[in-house]
Enzyme design. Sequence first.
Site, PDB file in Angstrom:
ATOM      1  N   LYS A 173      -1.902   4.051  -9.729  1.00  8.89           N
ATOM      2  CA  LYS A 173      -2.761   3.008  -9.163  1.00  8.89           C
ATOM      3  C   LYS A 173      -4.176   3.104  -9.727  1.00  8.89           C
ATOM      4  O   LYS A 173      -4.761   4.181  -9.774  1.00  8.89           O
ATOM      5  CB  LYS A 173      -2.812   3.150  -7.634  1.00  8.89           C
ATOM      6  CG  LYS A 173      -1.460   2.964  -6.975  1.00  8.89           C
ATOM      7  CD  LYS A 173      -1.529   3.126  -5.470  1.00  8.89           C
ATOM      8  CE  LYS A 173      -1.837   4.555  -5.071  1.00  8.89           C
ATOM      9  NZ  LYS A 173      -1.600   4.813  -3.637  1.00  8.89           N
ATOM     10  N   THR A 204     -11.078  -0.437   3.328  1.00  8.83           N
ATOM     11  CA  THR A 204      -9.870  -0.158   2.556  1.00  8.83           C
ATOM     12  C   THR A 204      -9.054   0.988   3.161  1.00  8.83           C
ATOM     13  O   THR A 204      -8.232   1.592   2.478  1.00  8.83           O
ATOM     14  CB  THR A 204     -10.230   0.205   1.104  1.00  8.83           C
ATOM     15  OG1 THR A 204     -11.143   1.323   1.134  1.00  8.83           O
ATOM     16  CG2 THR A 204     -10.892  -0.968   0.399  1.00  8.83           C
ATOM     17  N   GLY A 206      -6.262   2.937   4.544  1.00 10.04           N
ATOM     18  CA  GLY A 206      -4.813   2.744   4.591  1.00 10.04           C
ATOM     19  C   GLY A 206      -4.212   1.923   3.473  1.00 10.04           C
ATOM     20  O   GLY A 206      -3.040   1.552   3.548  1.00 10.04           O
ATOM     21  N   THR A 207      -4.968   1.651   2.403  1.00  8.90           N
ATOM     22  CA  THR A 207      -4.404   0.820   1.326  1.00  8.90           C
ATOM     23  C   THR A 207      -3.226   1.503   0.634  1.00  8.90           C
ATOM     24  O   THR A 207      -2.241   0.858   0.293  1.00  8.90           O
ATOM     25  CB  THR A 207      -5.468   0.453   0.270  1.00  8.90           C
ATOM     26  OG1 THR A 207      -6.187   1.632  -0.096  1.00  8.90           O
ATOM     27  CG2 THR A 207      -6.438  -0.581   0.797  1.00  8.90           C
ATOM     28  N   GLY A 208      -3.320   2.832   0.429  1.00  9.04           N
ATOM     29  CA  GLY A 208      -2.228   3.545  -0.241  1.00  9.04           C
ATOM     30  C   GLY A 208      -0.950   3.534   0.573  1.00  9.04           C
ATOM     31  O   GLY A 208       0.148   3.294   0.052  1.00  9.04           O
ATOM     32  N   CYS A 209      -1.107   3.786   1.872  1.00 11.23           N
ATOM     33  CA  CYS A 209       0.053   3.764   2.787  1.00 11.23           C
ATOM     34  C   CYS A 209       0.696   2.375   2.772  1.00 11.23           C
ATOM     35  O   CYS A 209       1.921   2.229   2.735  1.00 11.23           O
ATOM     36  CB  CYS A 209      -0.383   4.071   4.224  1.00 11.23           C
ATOM     37  SG  CYS A 209      -1.344   5.572   4.421  1.00 11.23           S
TER      38      CYS A 209
END
Length: 265
Positions: A173, A204, A206-209
């Site tokens: 990412k 932002t 929690g964007t990865g989750c």
Amino acid sequence: MKTALTIAGSDSSGGAGIQADMKTMTANGVYAMSAVTALTAQNTTGVTDILESTPHFLGEQLDAIFTDIFPDAVKIGMVSSADLIVVIAEKLKQYKAKNIVVDPVMVATSGAKLLRDDAVEALCRELLPLAAVLTPNIPEAEILSGMTITDATGMEAAAKYISEKYGCAVLCKGGHKVNDADDLLWRNGFGKWFHGKRIDNPNTHGTGCTLSSAIASNLAKGYDLDESVERAKEYISGALAAMLDLGHGSGPMNHMFALKGAFTE
């Protein structure tokens, strides 16, 4: 209805972890289930305490799920100890789980290391070879590859190395000042760029989750990996563009930005 399981930590403020995963899965049209690896006392400004699940209890949760409602996809997020990682790997192999998405949560947004060295080793040894796809951010890709990443070429080199070493697809990412909003999917010796729209939103959390759960949801529904990534990026762009603004720190996104109906009025 297709089903998806998240194996991750709970975020008491609802923006990341299990809560973000279940909202994302629901918003993407699959039935969401969870196995909790840890409880966190957490909000938009940071984590103040963590209470880990015992390996036995995590195993019991996974047995309960797999022997009743078998998941069409599995997303793995924060797992902070080697003992828990070993249990997860054993159960996934025992039940022949499919469409496994691993979000190797190793480094906090602040740069703080979240995994002990023995847990990083267990993650690499036990879980990564089981994954259909890994979704590391730049700092995590640096840890997994042992490389320093400063540009797109660095992302390609790291993704290629990780993919070949662990035998899985890698979605590296962009972000951390390297190719913001552009992600690289590397698999079977080839890379493909997914270009995103940079959305100027400081919230932002929690964007990865969310991205990894959206990919798992789409794999559960039968989309191939490329299309699953494409759809997941589109979903997260919508959640960010909704410009939800909650909390005193980096706030959560609006996972339900597309939810319309009588009960949301």
